[in-house]
Design a protein around this motif. Structure first.
Motif, short mmCIF file in Angstrom:
data_model
loop_
_atom_site.label_atom_id
_atom_site.label_comp_id
_atom_site.label_asym_id
_atom_site.label_seq_id
_atom_site.Cartn_x
_atom_site.Cartn_y
_atom_site.Cartn_z
N LEU A 287 0.68 -1.20 0.09
CA LEU A 287 0.01 -0.02 0.10
C LEU A 287 0.80 1.47 0.03
CD1 LEU A 287 -2.56 -1.16 2.55
CD2 LEU A 287 -2.90 -0.75 0.22
N LEU A 288 1.66 1.36 0.86
CA LEU A 288 2.67 2.45 0.96
C LEU A 288 3.65 2.57 -0.44
CD1 LEU A 288 4.37 4.84 2.34
CD2 LEU A 288 6.09 2.92 3.17
N VAL A 289 4.00 1.36 -1.17
CA VAL A 289 4.91 1.60 -2.33
C VAL A 289 4.09 2.22 -3.46
CG1 VAL A 289 6.22 0.41 -3.98
CG2 VAL A 289 6.62 -0.16 -1.57
N ALA A 290 2.59 1.76 -3.53
CA ALA A 290 1.82 2.13 -4.43
C ALA A 290 1.63 3.66 -4.41
CB ALA A 290 0.40 1.47 -4.36
N ARG A 291 1.40 4.07 -3.12
CA ARG A 291 1.24 5.50 -3.18
C ARG A 291 2.55 6.36 -3.48
NH1 ARG A 291 -2.66 8.44 -0.43
NH2 ARG A 291 -2.39 10.51 -0.94
N TYR A 292 3.68 5.78 -3.01
CA TYR A 292 4.67 6.37 -3.24
C TYR A 292 5.20 6.27 -4.67
CZ TYR A 292 9.73 6.84 -3.18
OH TYR A 292 11.20 7.52 -3.42
N ARG A 293 4.77 5.52 -5.32
CA ARG A 293 5.08 5.18 -6.83
C ARG A 293 4.18 6.44 -7.48
NH1 ARG A 293 2.11 0.57 -8.80
NH2 ARG A 293 0.52 1.96 -8.23
N ASP A 294 2.89 6.61 -6.95
CA ASP A 294 2.19 7.65 -7.72
C ASP A 294 2.71 9.04 -7.22
OD1 ASP A 294 0.57 5.76 -8.97
OD2 ASP A 294 -0.78 5.74 -7.23
N GLU A 295 3.06 9.28 -6.02
CA GLU A 295 3.72 10.61 -5.82
C GLU A 295 5.04 10.96 -6.59
OE1 GLU A 295 1.86 12.47 -4.04
OE2 GLU A 295 0.32 11.36 -2.97
N LEU A 296 5.87 10.12 -6.84
CA LEU A 296 6.81 10.15 -7.63
C LEU A 296 6.59 10.82 -8.87
CD1 LEU A 296 9.05 7.11 -6.90
CD2 LEU A 296 9.61 9.40 -6.22
N ARG A 297 5.24 10.67 -9.45
CA ARG A 297 5.01 11.38 -10.72
C ARG A 297 4.53 12.92 -10.53
NH1 ARG A 297 2.37 6.18 -11.60
NH2 ARG A 297 3.49 4.91 -12.98
N GLU A 298 4.52 13.03 -9.22
CA GLU A 298 4.10 14.54 -8.98
C GLU A 298 5.10 15.21 -8.17
OE1 GLU A 298 0.98 15.52 -9.62
OE2 GLU A 298 0.15 13.61 -10.37
N HIS A 299 6.21 14.75 -7.83
CA HIS A 299 7.30 15.19 -7.07
C HIS A 299 8.77 15.05 -7.79
CE1 HIS A 299 4.02 15.11 -4.15
NE2 HIS A 299 4.62 16.09 -3.72
N ARG A 300 9.57 15.97 -7.97
CA ARG A 300 10.80 15.58 -8.35
C ARG A 300 11.64 15.03 -7.53
NH1 ARG A 300 13.79 19.75 -9.00
NH2 ARG A 300 12.59 21.25 -7.92
N VAL A 301 11.57 15.27 -6.23
CA VAL A 301 12.31 14.88 -5.18
C VAL A 301 11.67 13.71 -4.47
CG1 VAL A 301 13.77 15.23 -3.14
CG2 VAL A 301 13.41 17.05 -4.93
N PRO A 302 12.41 12.60 -4.31
CA PRO A 302 11.81 11.38 -3.83
C PRO A 302 11.36 11.49 -2.24
CG PRO A 302 13.58 10.55 -5.10
CD PRO A 302 13.48 12.19 -5.13
N TYR A 303 12.18 12.31 -1.57
CA TYR A 303 11.89 12.75 -0.18
C TYR A 303 10.56 13.53 -0.04
CZ TYR A 303 12.17 14.59 4.43
OH TYR A 303 12.30 15.07 5.91
N GLU A 304 10.31 14.34 -0.84
CA GLU A 304 8.85 15.02 -0.71
C GLU A 304 7.77 13.96 -1.13
OE1 GLU A 304 8.66 17.76 0.33
OE2 GLU A 304 10.69 18.20 0.60
N ALA A 305 8.15 13.16 -2.17
CA ALA A 305 7.03 12.27 -2.71
C ALA A 305 6.67 11.34 -1.63
CB ALA A 305 7.57 11.37 -3.87
N MET A 306 7.67 10.84 -0.70
CA MET A 306 7.48 9.99 0.25
C MET A 306 6.77 10.69 1.51
SD MET A 306 7.55 6.83 1.71
CE MET A 306 8.66 6.27 0.64
N ARG A 307 7.24 11.90 1.68
CA ARG A 307 6.38 12.86 2.78
C ARG A 307 4.98 12.66 2.68
NH1 ARG A 307 8.41 18.71 4.57
NH2 ARG A 307 7.63 18.93 2.75
N THR A 308 4.64 12.98 1.33
CA THR A 308 3.33 13.26 0.84
C THR A 308 2.58 11.93 0.90
OG1 THR A 308 3.62 15.18 -0.69
CG2 THR A 308 1.73 13.71 -0.87
N ALA A 309 3.30 10.68 0.45
CA ALA A 309 2.63 9.34 0.63
C ALA A 309 2.43 9.08 1.95
CB ALA A 309 3.82 8.31 0.11
N LEU A 310 3.41 9.40 2.85
CA LEU A 310 3.11 8.89 4.24
C LEU A 310 2.06 9.77 4.86
CD1 LEU A 310 6.70 8.69 5.49
CD2 LEU A 310 5.23 6.69 5.46
N ARG A 311 1.86 11.00 4.60
CA ARG A 311 0.70 11.72 4.85
C ARG A 311 -0.74 11.19 4.47
NH1 ARG A 311 3.58 16.98 4.29
NH2 ARG A 311 2.63 17.15 2.45
N GLY A 312 -0.52 10.73 3.43
CA GLY A 312 -2.00 10.17 2.70
C GLY A 312 -2.16 8.64 3.30
N CYS A 313 -0.98 8.00 3.49
CA CYS A 313 -1.09 6.43 3.79
C CYS A 313 -1.23 6.08 5.40
CB CYS A 313 -0.19 5.45 3.32
SG CYS A 313 -0.06 5.17 1.55
#
Length: 770
Positions: A287-313
């Motif tokens: 579930l986390l990886v699926a959300r993070y994968r989608d956030e990577l398309r919205e964020h240039r920096v993996p750190y920011e993508a993961m932070r958003t994914a964590l807030r969501g998941c």
């Protein structure tokens, strides 16, 4: 698309520089967090877990030494057979390890055969400490079989036994007896060793191999599934490493619980915890990886993508793991010590899995960067793949025929539930294994040679001043064949009662109950009935009591959590009803498979309660992910029926993957040579699959479709215009993501499920809308 996005930002995709980007704004592009922090926090998290592993590793390895697999340890102290065992231990010679020597010749035993049997019994008495005198052998009516029961002193040092004898003296004694009876046998004469001690020794040898077998099989299954799901030669390794670390942390936590609170942990409970950690941990990772994968398309920096994914998941993961933990902790109300201990053991495993998956796994993913997804790298600014979405098509069928699907599904599950009427009876000791060990072969030989006669005593202890009255009452009890007084000490007298029914048969269990009724009037301190069959009776009674107490507690606790999460009594009741129906149908399938297909002669009384606790707690997880997503979409202004279709389409793929993984990990239990583990694994795995592919996508969504906004009663969403924010279909989600439950599917909107946002992000972690 990737090149255009890079050029627009004037730098490499992961360098964190500011600039314009795809829909979502500069924040989505990711330049807000200093580079030093983006590196320091993940590395600090990894370092912390390395230190924790170094500290916890030695304790995790000691858990196997704390497990108890004696059936007596499962019973509460108040059980009558437990009291008898405690009294017998105080008698001269203490408690005993009983073995039965069985000699057989198909064409009839000769005088020489009986002399050999006598010499072997005397050799056992010479080499081991025997409690009481050797008795004469009992010969069958046809003269082909003879048996002699020998009581061995417990915890004695076996000559030449080595370290294994110190760890398990009873097993070492049984092995020595087997060596003795295998020597100097005349041609045609066979010798076998049965009895409680022999069965216990064979069970112990099986238990010793369980942990390694189960761990290797589970790792292999999870590895294959992760490779298939991710289609990446690298990505699968990170969740697998993390779930292994979670399992080690869970074992250390359980070891601490044993030391602090003295909980009873059986090898079976430890094995179940391992499966639970691998299954739940892998689900959380998916579930986390699926959300993070989608956030990577919205964020240039993996750190920011993961932070958003964590807030969501994280909110949904906390709710789901909290539900599982709460459901399992209800097992602490059970009197069955193994069920009681499994509650905190399972809860500790789930919480350790959650902790690792929301801390260590995100850190490793960020440090590895987006290229860990190779060859399917989610490029910044790219659109998700356009492959078809089967769950969107499921949603279309639901919207067209909701009543027919709901009615048909309920009829099917109701028909499967009728299999509960065919569940086998109580599981005997000799039927405990899927493969027949030597001790069980010996007991089967006795059962064939002495039909309708017990070959092991029912142990009665009576007040010595009224022992004669107890003997007389026992002799007059229906189902009793003979009564033999035994040892006396400390005001108690041991009485061995032999039933007319076969050992551990329903008839012998009835005799135990009759004895308790007839001996209840003995004066003084009374008379108590114990022994192996009495323990089985007490276990049955304990399991029956636990079902009455624990099942309502699980239902109430899970319902309260769901009501608080959904803000709706109807939605919570729907999810809970769905998983209960799945459990009933899965247990019914067990009734159709256990005896007719698997050939099992019985079902452990533990199974209904444990399968209920696991099926409800784990099944509710997927209902939470689906309904939580429905509620999100409704809060954004989507009509309830539209929210149903969007939620099914967005969560269907990743939840299906998670369901397959969870079912496969519990299915690994079916590879173990223990009937109880096969039965448990079968029911939970089948229940998860039915919930994943039938109940949740068809029945639950059909019910939600038919109820429309009434499913949110009594919350605000049940009233027209009750969506918070009132943004309507065009409302843009709050900054930082929309929460959600597991990320979006890669499929575009379709089949009646329109995008939620216009000019913004579509749903939770979905692709940028056109």
């Amino acid at each position: 698309m990737r090149a255009e996005a890079t050029a627009a930002h004037g730098g490499s995709p992961d360098d964190g520089s500011a600039g314009s980007g795809p829909p979502g704004g500069a924040a989505a592009g990711g330049g807000g967090t200093p580079r030093s922090r983006r590196l320091a926090l993940p590395w600090a998290t990894v370092a912390l877990w390395v230190v924790l592993l170094a500290l916890l590793g030695p304790f995790a390895g000691q858990l196997s030494g704390e497990t108890e697999d004696d059936s007596l340890a499962y019973l509460p102290d108040s059980a009558e057979s437990t009291e008898v065992a405690q009294i017998v231990r105080e008698l001269p010679g203490g408690g005993t390890d009983d073995v039965i020597l069985v000699h057989q010749r198909e064409d009839g035993l000769t005088g020489e055969d009986l002399a050999v049997a006598d010499r072997q019994a005397e050799t056992v008495a010479d080499r081991l400490e025997v409690v009481g005198d050797l008795t004469d052998p009992v010969v069958s009516e046809d003269g082909t079989t003879a048996f002699r029961a020998i009581s061995l002193a417990p915890d004695q040092q076996v000559p030449g036994g080595g370290e294994d004898a110190e760890d398990d003296p009873a097993a070492a004694a049984v092995e020595l007896v087997r060596d003795i009876v295998a020597q100097d046998l005349p041609e045609g004469l066979t010798a076998q060793v049965g009895g409680p001690a022999a069965i216990g020794a064979d069970a112990g040898s099986v238990f010793q191999s369980i942990d390694l077998t189960l761990t290797l099989a589970t790792v292999a299954v999870v590895t294959v599934l992760l490779i298939v799901i991710y289609r990446s030669p690298l990505l699968w390794l990170l969740p697998l490493v993390c779930v292994g670390i979670a399992a080690m942390a869970a074992m250390a936590a359980v070891y601490a619980l044993v030391q602090i609170f003295g909980i009873t942990v059986s090898t079976q409970a430890s094995s179940i915890m391992t499966v639970l950690v691998f299954g739940a941990g892998t689900d959380y990772a998916l579930l986390l990886v699926a959300r993070y994968r989608d956030e990577l398309r919205e964020h240039r920096v993996p750190y920011e993508a993961m932070r958003t994914a964590l807030r969501g998941c994280v909110p949904a993961l906390l709710a789901s793991s909290g539900t599982v933990a709460a459901g399992l902790l209800c097992l602490m109300a059970a009197d069955h010590n193994s069920s009681n201990g499994l509650g905190p053991v399972g809860a500790a495993g789930v919480l350790c899995a959650l902790l690792v998956m929301i801390s260590l796994l995100p850190a490793l993913l960020v440090l590895c960067g987006r290229r860990v997804f190779w060859p399917l790298v989610p490029e910044y600014g790219s659109e998700p793949g356009g492959r078809g979405n089967i769950f969107a098509r499921m949603g279309t069928s639901v919207s067209r025929r909701p009543t027919a699907l709901l009615a048909g599904g309920l009829i099917l599950l109701g028909a499967l539930s009728l299999g509960n009427l065919n569940l086998p009876g109580p599981l005997k000791d000799e039927d405990f294994f899927t493969q027949t060990p030597d001790s069980v072969v010996a007991m089967q030989t006795l059962a064939d040679a002495f039909p309708g006669q017990s070959t092991q005593p029912i142990t009665v202890v009576a007040d010595s001043d009224h022992a004669d009255a107890a003997v007389a009452a026992a002799e007059e009890t229906d189902g009793v064949a003979r009564v033999v007084p035994g040892r006396t000490a400390d005001g108690w007298t041991e009485i061995n009662v032999f039933a007319e029914g076969a050992s551990d048969s329903p008839e012998e269990r009835d005799t135990v109950r009759e004895l308790r009724d007839s001996l209840g009037a003995v004066d003084g301190r009374g008379a108590l009935v114990g022994g192996n069959t009495a323990q089985a009776v007490d276990l049955d009674d304990t399991n029956a009591r636990d079902r009455v107490v624990v099942i309502p507690l699980v239902l109430i606790s899970v319902l309260l959590i769901l009501v608080m999460l959904f803000r709706s009594l109807v939605a919570a009741a729907l999810v809970l009803t769905a998983v209960v129906v799945s459990w009933g149908a899965a247990l019914g399938l067990g009734g159709l498979f256990f005896g007719p297909v698997f050939g099992f002669a019985g079902m452990d009384g533990w199974i209904p309660l444990l399968t209920f606790a696991f099926s409800v707690s784990l099944g509710v997880d997927y209902g939470i992910f689906l309904m939580h997503r429905m509620r999100e979409e409704a809060l954004r202004g989507a009509e309830t029926r539209e929210a149903v279709l969007i939620a099914l389409r967005k969560t269907g793929g990743v939840i299906a993957s998670a369901g397959i993984v969870l079912a496969a990990t519990f299915g690994v239990l079916m590879s173990l040579p223990l009937v109880v583990m096969v039965e448990l694994g079968f029911v939970v795995a089948v229940g998860v699959l039915m919930d994943t592919f039938l109940v949740r996508p068809y029945l639950l969504t059909s019910a939600c479709w038919l109820l429309d906004r009434r499913m949110w009663w009594p919350g605000a969403l049940s009233r027209p215009g009750g969506a918070a924010g009132g943004g309507g279909r065009g409302a843009v989600p709050p900054a930082g993501g929309s929460g959600g439950s597991g990320g979006a599917s890669d499929a575009p909107a379709g089949d009646g499920a329109a995008p939620v946002a216009v000019g913004g992000r579509s749903g939770s972690g979905g692709s940028a809308s056109s």
